[in-house]
Design an enzyme around this catalytic site. Structure first.
Site, PDB file in Angstrom:
ATOM      1  CB  ALA A   1      51.210  33.273  19.038  1.00  0.00           C
TER       2      ALA A   1
ATOM      3  NE  ARG B   1      39.422  37.983   9.952  1.00  0.00           N
ATOM      4  CZ  ARG B   1      39.086  36.848   9.342  1.00  0.00           C
ATOM      5  NH1 ARG B   1      38.000  36.810   8.580  1.00  0.00           N
ATOM      6  NH2 ARG B   1      39.820  35.759   9.493  1.00  0.00           N
TER       7      ARG B   1
ATOM      8  CD  GLN C   1      54.449  33.072  16.162  1.00  0.00           C
ATOM      9  OE1 GLN C   1      53.319  32.983  16.641  1.00  0.00           O
ATOM     10  NE2 GLN C   1      54.672  33.067  14.859  1.00  0.00           N
TER      11      GLN C   1
ATOM     12  CG  ASN D   1      38.291  34.004  12.024  1.00  0.00           C
ATOM     13  OD1 ASN D   1      39.435  33.853  12.445  1.00  0.00           O
ATOM     14  ND2 ASN D   1      37.683  33.095  11.279  1.00  0.00           N
TER      15      ASN D   1
ATOM     16  NE  ARG E   1      28.372  38.160  48.525  1.00  0.00           N
ATOM     17  CZ  ARG E   1      29.474  38.646  49.072  1.00  0.00           C
ATOM     18  NH1 ARG E   1      30.668  38.233  48.630  1.00  0.00           N
ATOM     19  NH2 ARG E   1      29.428  39.529  50.048  1.00  0.00           N
TER      20      ARG E   1
ATOM     21  CE  LYS F   1      32.215  36.459  52.763  1.00  0.00           C
ATOM     22  NZ  LYS F   1      32.919  36.730  54.030  1.00  0.00           N
TER      23      LYS F   1
ATOM     24  CE1 TYR G   1      26.800  39.632  53.705  1.00  0.00           C
ATOM     25  CE2 TYR G   1      27.434  40.300  55.919  1.00  0.00           C
ATOM     26  CZ  TYR G   1      27.763  39.758  54.693  1.00  0.00           C
ATOM     27  OH  TYR G   1      29.035  39.340  54.437  1.00  0.00           O
TER      28      TYR G   1
ATOM     29  CE1 TYR H   1      37.526  43.599  56.834  1.00  0.00           C
ATOM     30  CE2 TYR H   1      36.316  45.546  56.135  1.00  0.00           C
ATOM     31  CZ  TYR H   1      37.496  44.830  56.207  1.00  0.00           C
ATOM     32  OH  TYR H   1      38.643  45.352  55.661  1.00  0.00           O
TER      33      TYR H   1
END
Length: 478
Positions: free
Chosen positions: A21, A26, A91, A246, A353, A371, A386, A407
Site C-alpha cells: 500500500a 525514499r 488500506q 527502498n 515485432r 511486423k 517493411y 494501412y
C-alpha cells in the site's frame, strides 16, 4: 537457528497477505514503490509470482497508493488462471504495517489458517526460504514465527531483541531503540507466519505509542509472547535475499545482482560464452542453449529462449522471443514477441515485432522491419524493407525498398506472397493483395491488384506483362 529446511508438508490452509500500500518516499518518485521495474517487471510482480508457488488458499494484496495500477500489475503477472485466487484490499489511510494487515480483518479474522505476511518490496525472496519458514512454524506449533537475518550494518532496520536464553523478547524499530539496542545486528526481515485468529486478536491490542504514531505489526509478536504464546525466530543466512527495495540505488543494485547471477549461471551451467559478462544484460527467466555466443551490449529480456550454437552480436535486444538453433543476430537488432527458426540470420539493424515469424534458413537483412508477418523457409529480405501483416512463402526474394502498404487510414490489411516469388526493388504492395507462386514484380511497381501465379507485372499501377514459363521462372531465381 540457521535456515535449514525442515521436511514438513506445507499446510493446506495457508493464506498469504502481501503489503503493497505504501508510496515509498525514499524512492523520490510519484510512482508507488512496488510498481518500479526490476528486470522488466514491477517489483510486486516478483513477490506475487513467488507467493503462488506456495499454493495458498488465497492471497490478499493490501493496496493503497495507486491501488488500481498495483492491481493491474498483479493481474497482468498472474493471468486469468491464477488471479481468481487473489483479493485486493484497500488500506484507506497508511497508518503503519499493523493497520495494513487489519485491512484484511473482515476476510481473515475468523479463518482457521496459517497466514504468511510478505512485503511487496522484497522481490528476491525464494519460495524455498518461505517453505522453510512455514515448516519451522508448524514444527514448533508456534503462534508466530518471524524471519530474521544478521547484518554488519543494521542501521534503519528494526532490531530483534532476545532474552538471556536466546528466546524472543521484542522487536524495536530503529527510531524507538535505545543506544544499546541499536548495537544489535539481528534485524527483523518483515516476513512472518501467524496463527490467523491469534494474529487478529493481538492486532486489536496494538496502540500507536511510538515516535511515528503508527500501528506496528512488529508489536504483535511481543503481545503474543506476553500472553505466553509460542513465538519463534527463523534466522536466515542470506540477508540480500530478504532485503527490501527502498531507494533507486538499491533497485539498481538488485538489478545488477540478478543480471550477474543469470550470466554466471549460464556460463557455468549452460555452456554459454559471454564476450564481456559485465556488459551483457540477461533476464533471470531467459534460457540460452549451449555453445551460444553473446557479445557486449546485448539485452535478453523476459522469458526469451535462445537455442544452441547461436550468436547474438553487439547492441541487440531480444524480448520475450524464441530463437532456434544456430541463429545469427547481427549488430543492433530489436526482436520483440517473435519467433525465429533454426539457421536463420537477422540484421544488422533489423526490427522484428508483434509475432513476427521466420521459418528455417530465412534471412532478414539490414534496416528491414517485420511486423506480424511470417517469412517462409529460405526466403530473403536483405535491405530497407517493411513487411507488415504479410504471409510470405518459401524461397522468395524481397528486393530492397519493398513496402507492404497495409494501412488504409482505418484498417490493417494482409499481403500474401507465394513461394518462389521475386519482388523487385521499390515495389509497393497495396494491401489487401496477393502475389501468386513463381511471379515477378518489376522494380518500382505499385501492385494494387492480385497477381496470378507465374506472371510478370510492372508499372504504376502494375499491369500483367506476360506469363512466365518454367524456364523463365528458373532464370529469375539465378
Amino acid at each position: 537457528m540457521t535456515a535449514q529446511p525442515t521436511q514438513i508438508a506445507p499446510p493446506t490452509n495457508l493464506d498469504i497477505v502481501i503489503l503493497a500500500a505504501g508510496l515509498g518516499t525514499r524512492m523520490k518518485s510519484r510512482v508507488a514503490k512496488v510498481l518500479h521495474q526490476l528486470q522488466g517487471r514491477p517489483i510486486i510482480a516478483h513477490v506475487c509470482r513467488t507467493a503462488t508457488l506456495l499454493g495458498p488458499r488465497r492471497t490478499y494484496v493490501i493496496v493503497g497508493h495507486q491501488a488500481d495500477d498495483v492491481q493491474a500489475a498483479v493481474e497482468k503477472e498472474l493471468g486469468h488462471d491464477q488471479v481468481g485466487q487473489v483479493s485486493f484490499v484497500k488500506q484507506t489511510e497508511q497508518r503503519g504495517t499493523g493497520d495494513a494487515v487489519m485491512a484484511a480483518r473482515n476476510a481473515l479474522a475468523g479463518a482457521n489458517s496459517t497466514v504468511l505476511i510478505l512485503s511487496g518490496d522484497v522481490p528476491m525472496v525464494r519460495s524455498e526460504t518461505l517453505q522453510a519458514l512455514i515448516a519451522e512454524h508448524i514444527s514448533k506449533k508456534a503462534s508466530c514465527t518471524m524471519l530474521s537475518v544478521r547484518l554488519e550494518n543494521p542501521a534503519g532496520y528494526g532490531r530483534v531483541v532476545r532474552d538471556e536464553a536466546g528466546n524472543f523478547l521484542k522487536i524495536v524499530e530503529q527510531k524507538d531503540a535505545t543506544e544499546e539496542e541499536r548495537q544489535l545486528r539481528e534485524i527483523n526481515a518483515g516476513i512472518y507466519c501467524f496463527n490467523t485468529r491469534k494474529l487478529f486478536r493481538a492486532l486489536e491490542r496494538v496502540r500507536p505509542t511510538n515516535s511515528q504514531g503508527e500501528y506496528y505489526l512488529t508489536d504483535v509478536p511481543r503481545i503474543l509472547r506476553d500472553e505466553h504464546e509460542q513465538v519463534t525466530i527463523y534466522q536466515h543466512n542470506d540477508s540480500r535475499e530478504v532485503s527490501g527495495v527502498n531507494t533507486r540505488a538499491e533497485l539498481a543494485e538488485f538489478e545488477n545482482l540478478l543480471r550477474r547471477n543469470a550470466v554466471r549461471r549460464l556460463m557455468l551451467d549452460g555452456g554459454v560464452t559471454f564476450i564481456d559478462p559485465s556488459n551483457a544484460y540477461v533476464s533471470s527467466e531467459a534460457r540460452i542453449g549451449r555453445d551460444s555466443i553473446i557479445h557486449p551490449g546485448v539485452h535478453i529480456e523476459g522469458k526469451s529462449v535462445i537455442g544452441e550454437g547461436c550468436e547474438i552480436q553487439q547492441g541487440s535486444r531480444i524480448t520475450d522471443s524464441r530463437l532456434g538453433d544456430r541463429v545469427t543476430i547481427k549488430d543492433h537488432c530489436v526482436i520483440v514477441d517473435s519467433e525465429i527458426a533454426d539457421h536463420c540470420a537477422v540484421g544488422p539493424f533489423a526490427h522484428l515485432r508483434m509475432n513476427a515469424r521466420m521459418e528455417e534458413r530465412a534471412v532478414v537483412g539490414n534496416f528491414v522491419e517485420v511486423k506480424k508477418s511470417q517469412i517462409g523457409r529460405g526466403t530473403k529480405s536483405m535491405h530497407l524493407t517493411y513487411l507488415g501483416d504479410a504471409t510470405i512463402g518459401a524461397d522468395t526474394n524481397i528486393g530492397a525498398g519493398t513496402v507492404t502498404c497495409n494501412y488504409d487510414g482505418k484498417h490493417k490489411h494482409p499481403t500474401i506472397i507465394g513461394s518462389g516469388v521475386r519482388i523487385g526493388s521499390d515495389t509497393m504492395l497495396v494491401a489487401p493483395v496477393q502475389v501468386g507462386d513463381g511471379s515477378v514484380t518489376a522494380a518500382g511497381s505499385v501492385v494494387t491488384e492480385d497477381v496470378p501465379p507465374h506472371t510478370l507485372v510492372a508499372g504504376v499501377p502494375a499491369r500483367i506483362k506476360k506469363k512466365l514459363d518454367e524456364e523463365e521462372t528458373k532464370a529469375t531465381k539465378k
